[in-house]
Design a protein around this motif. Structure first.
Motif, short mmCIF file in Angstrom:
data_model
loop_
_atom_site.label_atom_id
_atom_site.label_comp_id
_atom_site.label_asym_id
_atom_site.label_seq_id
_atom_site.Cartn_x
_atom_site.Cartn_y
_atom_site.Cartn_z
N ALA A 184 26.05 -12.38 38.64
CA ALA A 184 26.39 -13.25 37.52
C ALA A 184 27.74 -13.90 37.79
CB ALA A 184 26.45 -12.44 36.23
N PRO A 185 27.87 -15.18 37.42
CA PRO A 185 29.16 -15.82 37.65
C PRO A 185 30.28 -15.12 36.89
CG PRO A 185 27.73 -17.19 36.26
CD PRO A 185 26.92 -16.02 36.72
N ILE A 186 31.43 -15.11 37.51
CA ILE A 186 32.59 -14.47 36.89
C ILE A 186 33.10 -15.36 35.77
CG2 ILE A 186 34.95 -13.71 37.28
CD1 ILE A 186 34.13 -13.18 40.20
N SER A 187 33.28 -14.78 34.61
CA SER A 187 33.79 -15.53 33.47
C SER A 187 35.30 -15.33 33.41
CB SER A 187 33.13 -15.04 32.19
OG SER A 187 33.64 -15.76 31.10
N LEU A 188 36.01 -16.40 33.67
CA LEU A 188 37.48 -16.34 33.62
C LEU A 188 37.96 -16.48 32.19
CD1 LEU A 188 38.27 -18.61 36.68
CD2 LEU A 188 38.34 -16.13 36.60
N PRO A 189 39.06 -15.85 31.86
CA PRO A 189 39.60 -16.01 30.50
C PRO A 189 40.19 -17.41 30.32
CG PRO A 189 41.11 -14.73 31.86
CD PRO A 189 39.88 -14.98 32.69
N LEU A 190 40.40 -17.76 29.06
CA LEU A 190 41.06 -19.02 28.74
C LEU A 190 42.51 -18.92 29.22
CD1 LEU A 190 41.09 -21.77 27.36
CD2 LEU A 190 41.54 -20.60 25.20
N MET A 191 42.93 -19.88 30.02
CA MET A 191 44.27 -19.86 30.61
C MET A 191 45.17 -20.79 29.80
SD MET A 191 43.79 -18.06 33.50
CE MET A 191 44.43 -18.62 35.04
N ALA A 192 46.03 -20.19 29.00
CA ALA A 192 46.94 -20.96 28.16
C ALA A 192 48.26 -20.22 28.02
CB ALA A 192 46.31 -21.20 26.79
N SER A 193 49.34 -21.00 27.91
CA SER A 193 50.66 -20.41 27.70
C SER A 193 51.51 -21.40 26.92
CB SER A 193 51.32 -20.08 29.05
OG SER A 193 51.53 -21.26 29.79
N TYR A 194 52.66 -20.92 26.45
CA TYR A 194 53.56 -21.83 25.74
C TYR A 194 54.98 -21.59 26.24
CZ TYR A 194 55.70 -18.18 22.92
OH TYR A 194 56.42 -17.09 22.52
N LYS A 195 55.83 -22.60 25.96
CA LYS A 195 57.24 -22.51 26.31
C LYS A 195 58.03 -23.12 25.16
CE LYS A 195 60.63 -23.90 29.76
NZ LYS A 195 60.87 -24.66 30.97
N ALA A 196 59.01 -22.38 24.65
CA ALA A 196 59.87 -22.92 23.60
C ALA A 196 60.87 -23.88 24.23
CB ALA A 196 60.61 -21.79 22.89
N LEU A 197 60.85 -25.14 23.78
CA LEU A 197 61.76 -26.16 24.33
C LEU A 197 63.10 -26.13 23.60
CD1 LEU A 197 59.23 -29.09 24.82
CD2 LEU A 197 60.00 -27.41 26.50
N ASP A 198 63.07 -25.89 22.30
CA ASP A 198 64.27 -25.66 21.50
C ASP A 198 63.83 -24.95 20.24
OD1 ASP A 198 63.41 -27.59 19.62
OD2 ASP A 198 64.48 -29.19 20.64
N ASP A 199 64.67 -24.90 19.22
CA ASP A 199 64.32 -24.15 18.00
C ASP A 199 63.11 -24.71 17.28
OD1 ASP A 199 66.39 -22.48 18.51
OD2 ASP A 199 67.80 -23.43 17.12
N ASN A 200 62.81 -25.99 17.46
CA ASN A 200 61.73 -26.62 16.71
C ASN A 200 60.55 -27.08 17.56
OD1 ASN A 200 64.50 -27.33 15.38
ND2 ASN A 200 62.99 -27.32 13.72
N LYS A 201 60.68 -27.04 18.88
CA LYS A 201 59.61 -27.59 19.73
C LYS A 201 59.02 -26.53 20.64
CE LYS A 201 61.42 -32.29 19.95
NZ LYS A 201 62.01 -33.31 20.81
N VAL A 202 57.69 -26.58 20.76
CA VAL A 202 56.94 -25.67 21.63
C VAL A 202 56.00 -26.51 22.50
CG1 VAL A 202 55.24 -23.80 21.69
CG2 VAL A 202 57.04 -23.76 19.98
N LYS A 203 56.00 -26.19 23.79
CA LYS A 203 55.10 -26.89 24.72
C LYS A 203 53.91 -25.99 25.04
CE LYS A 203 55.03 -28.89 29.36
NZ LYS A 203 55.83 -29.12 30.58
N LEU A 204 52.69 -26.46 24.70
CA LEU A 204 51.46 -25.73 24.99
C LEU A 204 50.91 -26.23 26.32
CD1 LEU A 204 49.02 -23.89 24.23
CD2 LEU A 204 48.06 -25.89 23.06
N SER A 205 50.57 -25.31 27.22
CA SER A 205 49.96 -25.66 28.50
C SER A 205 48.62 -24.95 28.61
CB SER A 205 50.84 -25.23 29.67
OG SER A 205 52.09 -25.87 29.61
N VAL A 206 47.56 -25.71 28.92
CA VAL A 206 46.22 -25.16 29.07
C VAL A 206 45.65 -25.67 30.39
CG1 VAL A 206 43.89 -25.07 28.08
CG2 VAL A 206 45.88 -25.15 26.56
N VAL A 207 45.06 -24.75 31.17
CA VAL A 207 44.42 -25.12 32.44
C VAL A 207 43.05 -24.48 32.54
CG1 VAL A 207 46.60 -25.43 33.69
CG2 VAL A 207 45.50 -23.20 33.69
N GLY A 208 42.20 -25.04 33.40
CA GLY A 208 40.90 -24.44 33.70
C GLY A 208 39.81 -24.66 32.68
#
Length: 196
Positions: A113-137
């Motif tokens: 059976a094909p390997i099911s990879l998890p959802l690849m996502a992370s975030y980075k706080a840019l400052d007190d009010n901003k968050v950068k969401l990164s999603v791949v795959g």
């Protein structure tokens, strides 16, 4: 006379059992172990000379070989280049003296059976009010995003129609993001929760 007949019967049974002492059964002296799209055929040295025939699921012979066994032998077969299905492995004796019979094994091969990879996502706080969401795959376009505050109330909800990967910046003007969560679900149903 009765004693003589009994003695003759016992004697004939003893001779018959002595004649069968050296007989080897092909089924008892061979074995198949399947792993993925390959298998190993184990042959006991007592078989002497055997023929191995492999047939495809349609019954067509795809391999035949004769083995002269002077020791216990494990023969590996790799069927990875063949389509999935049930293949027949037949082991038959060519030693007419002390080996009898033949045996057949069903070898069912299938792609893992094909390997099911998890959802690849992370975030980075840019400052007190901003968050950068990164999603791949992302294999299929679409990602549902829900952002909840510390009390579990949804403060933002959207559907991003992107595939492969993307970055997005969220601006929480003058909001304290402590305890916020970002719940992500892609089109394949994979999910991930990020705690901000």
């Amino acid at each position: 006379m009765k004693t003589l007949m009994t003695l003759a019967m016992v004697l004939s049974m003893s001779i018959a059992s002595m004649a069968n002492e050296g007989i080897v059964n092909v089924n008892a002296a061979s074995n198949v172990k399947v792993k993925g799209k390959s298998f190993t055929l184990s042959l006991d040295e007592s078989l002497g000379k055997v023929r191995v025939v492999i047939s495809n699921p349609q019954g067509k012979k795809i391999h035949q070989q004769i083995y002269f066994l002077d020791e216990n032998t494990n023969v590996p077969f790799n069927l990875s280049s063949l389509p999935d299905g049930t293949y027949k492995v037949e082991v038959s004796s060519l030693d007419k003296k002390n080996v009898v019979g033949k045996t057949k094994y069903d070898v069912n091969i299938a792609n893992p059976a094909p390997i099911s990879l998890p959802l690849m996502a992370s975030y980075k706080a840019l400052d007190d009010n901003k968050v950068k969401l990164s999603v791949v795959g992302l294999e299929i376009s679409g990602l549902a995003v829900k952002i909840k505050n510390a009390k579990g109330v949804i403060i933002h909800k959207e559907f991003i129609n992107e595939n492969a990967g993307f970055h997005k910046i969220y601006n929480f003007q003058k909001l304290n993001t402590e305890g916020f969560t970002m719940e992500l679900v892609d089109a394949k149903g994979r999910s991930k929760t990020l705690e901000l």
